[in-house]
Design a protein around this motif. Sequence first.
Motif, PDB file in Angstrom:
ATOM      1  N   GLY A   1       1.433  -4.373 -10.217  1.00 53.53           N
ATOM      2  CA  GLY A   1       1.502  -3.111 -10.639  1.00 53.53           C
ATOM      3  C   GLY A   1       0.448  -2.175 -10.514  1.00 53.53           C
ATOM      4  O   GLY A   1       0.415  -0.916 -10.487  1.00 53.53           O
ATOM      5  N   TRP A   2      -0.785  -2.605 -10.032  1.00 51.95           N
ATOM      6  CA  TRP A   2      -1.800  -1.774  -9.629  1.00 51.95           C
ATOM      7  C   TRP A   2      -1.425  -0.701  -8.540  1.00 51.95           C
ATOM      8  O   TRP A   2      -1.131  -1.191  -7.334  1.00 51.95           O
ATOM      9  N   ASP A   3      -2.057   0.478  -8.738  1.00 50.27           N
ATOM     10  CA  ASP A   3      -1.516   1.630  -7.714  1.00 50.27           C
ATOM     11  C   ASP A   3      -2.680   2.813  -7.729  1.00 50.27           C
ATOM     12  O   ASP A   3      -2.487   3.843  -8.077  1.00 50.27           O
ATOM     13  N   GLY A   4      -3.707   2.008  -7.007  1.00 48.43           N
ATOM     14  CA  GLY A   4      -4.826   2.815  -6.844  1.00 48.43           C
ATOM     15  C   GLY A   4      -5.837   2.110  -5.866  1.00 48.43           C
ATOM     16  O   GLY A   4      -5.572   1.079  -5.408  1.00 48.43           O
TER      17      GLY A   4
ATOM     18  N   LYS B   1      -1.315  -0.421 -14.680  1.00 54.35           N
ATOM     19  CA  LYS B   1      -1.331   0.815 -14.013  1.00 54.35           C
ATOM     20  C   LYS B   1      -2.688   1.207 -13.757  1.00 54.35           C
ATOM     21  O   LYS B   1      -3.698   1.298 -14.604  1.00 54.35           O
TER      22      LYS B   1
ATOM     23  N   GLU C   1      -6.111   8.767  -8.442  1.00 53.47           N
ATOM     24  CA  GLU C   1      -6.803   8.339  -7.401  1.00 53.47           C
ATOM     25  C   GLU C   1      -8.138   9.222  -7.749  1.00 53.47           C
ATOM     26  O   GLU C   1      -9.461   9.064  -7.709  1.00 53.47           O
TER      27      GLU C   1
ATOM     28  N   PHE D   1      -3.571   0.959  -3.100  1.00 55.82           N
ATOM     29  CA  PHE D   1      -2.560  -0.338  -3.290  1.00 55.82           C
ATOM     30  C   PHE D   1      -1.200   0.493  -4.065  1.00 55.82           C
ATOM     31  O   PHE D   1      -1.256   1.158  -4.723  1.00 55.82           O
ATOM     32  N   ASN D   2      -0.363  -0.354  -3.753  1.00 56.55           N
ATOM     33  CA  ASN D   2       1.006  -0.201  -4.613  1.00 56.55           C
ATOM     34  C   ASN D   2       1.837  -1.323  -4.879  1.00 56.55           C
ATOM     35  O   ASN D   2       2.543  -1.835  -4.205  1.00 56.55           O
TER      36      ASN D   2
ATOM     37  N   PHE E   1       0.789  -1.353   0.024  1.00 56.07           N
ATOM     38  CA  PHE E   1      -0.175   0.159   0.150  1.00 56.07           C
ATOM     39  C   PHE E   1       0.843   1.276  -0.022  1.00 56.07           C
ATOM     40  O   PHE E   1       1.786   1.196   0.495  1.00 56.07           O
ATOM     41  N   ARG E   2       0.231   2.330  -0.638  1.00 56.64           N
ATOM     42  CA  ARG E   2       0.841   3.624  -0.538  1.00 56.64           C
ATOM     43  C   ARG E   2       1.209   4.062   0.978  1.00 56.64           C
ATOM     44  O   ARG E   2       0.366   3.617   1.861  1.00 56.64           O
TER      45      ARG E   2
END
Length: 307
Positions: free
Chosen positions: A95-98, A138, A142, A63-64, A15-16
């Motif tokens: 790779g998902w970052d949201g 990707k 947000e 997520f990160n 997570f971020r």
Amino acid sequence: MTLLAAGALDPKKFFREGSDPVLQGSSFDLTVGSIYDHEGKKVSGPFTLKQNHIVQVASAEVFNLPGNITGHVTYKTGLTSKGIWALTVGIVDPGWDGPVSTTLLNFSRNDHPISEGDPFLRVSFFEHDPVQNDKLRKAPTEAAYLKSLQGAAASIFPKTFLDSSKIADHAGVTAVTHMQNRGLIWVTCIAFLFAIIQILTAYLSPSVLLDERVSKKDVISLQVELSALKERLKQLEPQRAKVDDRMPAEALVPAEQPVVPPAVPEELRQGDGTAPEPIAPTQSTPPTKKGPTAPAFSVPGGGGTPG
């Protein structure tokens, strides 16, 4: 592929910074971060999810994921036991970052409050071989992700699960259309059956049943022959009249039979045995009307009337 658990579950790896998921034995609880009603409006504070209603929620955690980690999101059994069901769950790709989001449905008999910070999903992580960078998925920013969720809440999802009003309208239209189609089919079948009956009636009439050989042509032929016979009789009528004129009257009138006198009884016969002459009938004449006459006087010794 290995399921990560216990000490391998470090939030900073998944997570971020700023996300604070609740750690379980082999998963994390995700909490409510944003709530959008059926009009697409963001709800601040508790949101009452009524019976059979739905609402869109996004996670507070962002997520990160690295290229060798895949997340598996599923519903919370504790929330499901209260009648709240997360409809959209699944895989979070490497790779998902949201954030992630879902649709919550209240299928219980009671209203249920939903607030920011409430656990609503759980996620497990699996470690595997790294995925190439060009294959990594990707996420949008947000802000863009939440705006897309807001638009879907306003334009795609109804206020209630299985929108009863639209379902009723659609069912009514469908039923009427079905009845019209069925009615058209029945009318067509009845018309076709009626036509078949008419044809059979024409071919199976009594005259046809009695003699299949009788035809219109035969009837016309008989009529022609009958007319010819009538004409022939008219032609013979003058000849019959001429034959009658040439024959004597005696041949046309029967001869009179002789009159036989009645038999005379024996006691009335004359001395010579012949029958007395018949008495000729006298013709009585009606009395003539005369004037008054003088009374007659008898004269002694004479037999006349005075002169």
